[in-house]
Design a protein around this motif. Structure first.
Motif, PDB file in Angstrom:
ATOM      1  N   ILE A  76       0.855  -1.187   0.000  1.00 10.67           N
ATOM      2  CA  ILE A  76       0.000   0.000   0.000  1.00 10.67           C
ATOM      3  C   ILE A  76       0.891   1.238   0.000  1.00 10.67           C
ATOM      4  O   ILE A  76       1.589   1.497   0.976  1.00 10.67           O
ATOM      5  N   PRO A  77       0.865   2.013  -1.085  1.00 10.83           N
ATOM      6  CA  PRO A  77       1.669   3.237  -1.094  1.00 10.83           C
ATOM      7  C   PRO A  77       1.072   4.275  -0.154  1.00 10.83           C
ATOM      8  O   PRO A  77      -0.106   4.202   0.209  1.00 10.83           O
ATOM      9  N   SER A  78       1.878   5.236   0.241  1.00 13.97           N
ATOM     10  CA  SER A  78       1.344   6.377   0.981  1.00 13.97           C
ATOM     11  C   SER A  78       0.453   7.130   0.012  1.00 13.97           C
ATOM     12  O   SER A  78       0.864   7.452  -1.103  1.00 13.97           O
ATOM     13  N   ASN A  79      -0.808   7.375   0.429  1.00 12.97           N
ATOM     14  CA  ASN A  79      -1.772   7.944  -0.502  1.00 12.97           C
ATOM     15  C   ASN A  79      -2.833   8.757   0.205  1.00 12.97           C
ATOM     16  O   ASN A  79      -2.855   8.860   1.423  1.00 12.97           O
ATOM     17  N   THR A  80      -3.732   9.326  -0.590  1.00 16.05           N
ATOM     18  CA  THR A  80      -4.843  10.117  -0.057  1.00 16.05           C
ATOM     19  C   THR A  80      -6.089   9.237   0.080  1.00 16.05           C
ATOM     20  O   THR A  80      -6.127   8.107  -0.414  1.00 16.05           O
ATOM     21  N   ALA A  81      -7.106   9.808   0.685  1.00 21.35           N
ATOM     22  CA  ALA A  81      -8.384   9.092   0.814  1.00 21.35           C
ATOM     23  C   ALA A  81      -8.985   8.796  -0.555  1.00 21.35           C
ATOM     24  O   ALA A  81      -9.608   7.752  -0.752  1.00 21.35           O
ATOM     25  N   LEU A  82      -8.771   9.685  -1.517  1.00 20.20           N
ATOM     26  CA  LEU A  82      -9.299   9.455  -2.864  1.00 20.20           C
ATOM     27  C   LEU A  82      -8.652   8.221  -3.484  1.00 20.20           C
ATOM     28  O   LEU A  82      -9.340   7.364  -4.033  1.00 20.20           O
ATOM     29  N   HIS A  83      -7.346   8.108  -3.376  1.00 23.65           N
ATOM     30  CA  HIS A  83      -6.648   6.908  -3.868  1.00 23.65           C
ATOM     31  C   HIS A  83      -7.191   5.655  -3.169  1.00 23.65           C
ATOM     32  O   HIS A  83      -7.496   4.653  -3.807  1.00 23.65           O
ATOM     33  N   ALA A  84      -7.267   5.742  -1.829  1.00 26.28           N
ATOM     34  CA  ALA A  84      -7.683   4.589  -1.027  1.00 26.28           C
ATOM     35  C   ALA A  84      -9.102   4.157  -1.386  1.00 26.28           C
ATOM     36  O   ALA A  84      -9.385   2.964  -1.506  1.00 26.28           O
ATOM     37  N   GLU A  96     -17.303  10.917  -5.776  1.00 25.97           N
ATOM     38  CA  GLU A  96     -17.810  12.236  -6.156  1.00 25.97           C
ATOM     39  C   GLU A  96     -17.824  13.178  -4.953  1.00 25.97           C
ATOM     40  O   GLU A  96     -17.479  14.357  -5.074  1.00 25.97           O
ATOM     41  N   PHE A  97     -18.212  12.682  -3.803  1.00 25.00           N
ATOM     42  CA  PHE A  97     -18.220  13.499  -2.588  1.00 25.00           C
ATOM     43  C   PHE A  97     -16.803  13.989  -2.270  1.00 25.00           C
ATOM     44  O   PHE A  97     -16.601  15.176  -1.980  1.00 25.00           O
ATOM     45  N   LEU A  98     -15.820  13.098  -2.330  1.00 27.15           N
ATOM     46  CA  LEU A  98     -14.437  13.509  -2.052  1.00 27.15           C
ATOM     47  C   LEU A  98     -13.981  14.584  -3.043  1.00 27.15           C
ATOM     48  O   LEU A  98     -13.347  15.574  -2.649  1.00 27.15           O
ATOM     49  N   LEU A  99     -14.306  14.399  -4.308  1.00 25.69           N
ATOM     50  CA  LEU A  99     -13.933  15.392  -5.316  1.00 25.69           C
ATOM     51  C   LEU A  99     -14.636  16.721  -5.048  1.00 25.69           C
ATOM     52  O   LEU A  99     -14.018  17.793  -5.142  1.00 25.69           O
ATOM     53  N   ASP A 100     -15.911  16.675  -4.693  1.00 24.49           N
ATOM     54  CA  ASP A 100     -16.665  17.896  -4.405  1.00 24.49           C
ATOM     55  C   ASP A 100     -16.123  18.622  -3.170  1.00 24.49           C
ATOM     56  O   ASP A 100     -16.268  19.841  -3.055  1.00 24.49           O
ATOM     57  N   GLN A 101     -15.492  17.868  -2.278  1.00 22.74           N
ATOM     58  CA  GLN A 101     -14.907  18.455  -1.070  1.00 22.74           C
ATOM     59  C   GLN A 101     -13.492  18.977  -1.310  1.00 22.74           C
ATOM     60  O   GLN A 101     -12.842  19.472  -0.402  1.00 22.74           O
ATOM     61  N   GLY A 102     -13.003  18.830  -2.546  1.00 27.47           N
ATOM     62  CA  GLY A 102     -11.698  19.392  -2.885  1.00 27.47           C
ATOM     63  C   GLY A 102     -10.555  18.407  -2.991  1.00 27.47           C
ATOM     64  O   GLY A 102      -9.392  18.819  -3.092  1.00 27.47           O
ATOM     65  N   ALA A 103     -10.843  17.108  -2.972  1.00 33.90           N
ATOM     66  CA  ALA A 103      -9.769  16.123  -3.145  1.00 33.90           C
ATOM     67  C   ALA A 103      -9.077  16.382  -4.478  1.00 33.90           C
ATOM     68  O   ALA A 103      -9.728  16.670  -5.481  1.00 33.90           O
ATOM     69  N   ASN A 104      -7.768  16.286  -4.473  1.00 35.52           N
ATOM     70  CA  ASN A 104      -6.960  16.581  -5.655  1.00 35.52           C
ATOM     71  C   ASN A 104      -6.943  15.380  -6.586  1.00 35.52           C
ATOM     72  O   ASN A 104      -6.348  14.356  -6.285  1.00 35.52           O
ATOM     73  N   VAL A 105      -7.565  15.521  -7.742  1.00 40.67           N
ATOM     74  CA  VAL A 105      -7.690  14.437  -8.711  1.00 40.67           C
ATOM     75  C   VAL A 105      -6.337  14.068  -9.327  1.00 40.67           C
ATOM     76  O   VAL A 105      -6.187  12.981  -9.870  1.00 40.67           O
ATOM     77  N   ASP A 106      -5.347  14.952  -9.216  1.00 49.52           N
ATOM     78  CA  ASP A 106      -4.035  14.685  -9.806  1.00 49.52           C
ATOM     79  C   ASP A 106      -2.923  14.472  -8.786  1.00 49.52           C
ATOM     80  O   ASP A 106      -1.751  14.444  -9.144  1.00 49.52           O
ATOM     81  N   GLN A 107      -3.271  14.294  -7.519  1.00 49.32           N
ATOM     82  CA  GLN A 107      -2.261  14.068  -6.476  1.00 49.32           C
ATOM     83  C   GLN A 107      -1.633  12.691  -6.659  1.00 49.32           C
ATOM     84  O   GLN A 107      -2.342  11.689  -6.661  1.00 49.32           O
ATOM     85  N   PRO A 108      -0.323  12.613  -6.820  1.00 49.19           N
ATOM     86  CA  PRO A 108       0.300  11.297  -6.933  1.00 49.19           C
ATOM     87  C   PRO A 108       0.471  10.644  -5.555  1.00 49.19           C
ATOM     88  O   PRO A 108       0.622  11.334  -4.546  1.00 49.19           O
ATOM     89  N   ASP A 109       0.431   9.317  -5.536  1.00 50.00           N
ATOM     90  CA  ASP A 109       0.757   8.601  -4.306  1.00 50.00           C
ATOM     91  C   ASP A 109       2.270   8.391  -4.285  1.00 50.00           C
ATOM     92  O   ASP A 109       2.991   8.884  -5.162  1.00 50.00           O
ATOM     93  N   SER A 110       2.767   7.672  -3.308  1.00 46.88           N
ATOM     94  CA  SER A 110       4.219   7.492  -3.183  1.00 46.88           C
ATOM     95  C   SER A 110       4.806   6.640  -4.298  1.00 46.88           C
ATOM     96  O   SER A 110       6.021   6.605  -4.472  1.00 46.88           O
ATOM     97  N   SER A 111       3.960   5.989  -5.087  1.00 48.72           N
ATOM     98  CA  SER A 111       4.424   5.233  -6.252  1.00 48.72           C
ATOM     99  C   SER A 111       4.341   6.057  -7.534  1.00 48.72           C
ATOM    100  O   SER A 111       4.665   5.565  -8.609  1.00 48.72           O
TER     101      SER A 111
END
Length: 173
Positions: A76-84, A96-111
């Protein structure tokens, strides 16, 4: 009630015990940004387990939507809730809720993988469509070796490929 231990709090999240999660947060708001012994965040675990109501409560109590786990689990790479969430049991509504709350659609995980990369490995058509509609970068991220489309082709993820094709049709019109 005294605050639960981190282990107890994460057990409440994993089994979807909304009342216990909310009660715990009322007693200790710092739990909203807690990490378990594996370095996984409360928000990430809730998203991975598809617990939309618990994700909502964690955010209402101040969980950081941009927090990145400090995963100590090799697979499991270090990641955001959106990745998880995308890697787990998240519904379209949760993503959709996470995206609407501002989750970064382009945030890379540790991989080096973005949420769109994660969807390319095995995500559904509707989640891939949602990420594309929210501007998910279709190119290689500097930390990744392959684009989401290359991964989807390699994994024969027909749902992702269909979503990508439909997205491109919409862009051309």
């Amino acid at each position: 009630m005294t605050s639960p231990s981190i282990v107890e709090f994460f057990a409440f999240i994993e089994r979807g015990d909304m009342a216990a999660v909310e009660k715990s947060l009322r007693n200790d708001t710092n739990l909203c940004n807690a990490e378990n012994e594996l370095g996984l965040t409360a928000l990430g675990v809730a998203a991975h387990n598809g617990q939309l109501e618990i994700v909502q409560v964690l955010l209402n109590f101040g969980a950081d939507i941009h927090s990145v786990s400090n995963s100590k689990v090799a697979c499991i790479p270090s990641n955001t809730a959106l990745h998880a969430g995308i890697a787990g049991k998240a519904s379209r509504e949760l993503v959709e809720f996470l995206l609407d709350q501002g989750a970064n659609v382009d945030q890379p995980d540790s991989s080096g993988y973005t949420p769109l990369h994660i969807a390319a490995f095995g995500g559904s058509e509707e989640i891939a469509s949602l990420l594309l509609a929210h501007g998910g970068n279709q190119e290689n991220h500097p930390g990744s070796e392959r684009s989401p489309l290359e991964i989807a082709r390699e994994k024969n993820n027909k749902e992702f490929l269909k979503a990508h094709k439909e997205f491109l049709k919409g862009k051309v019109q």
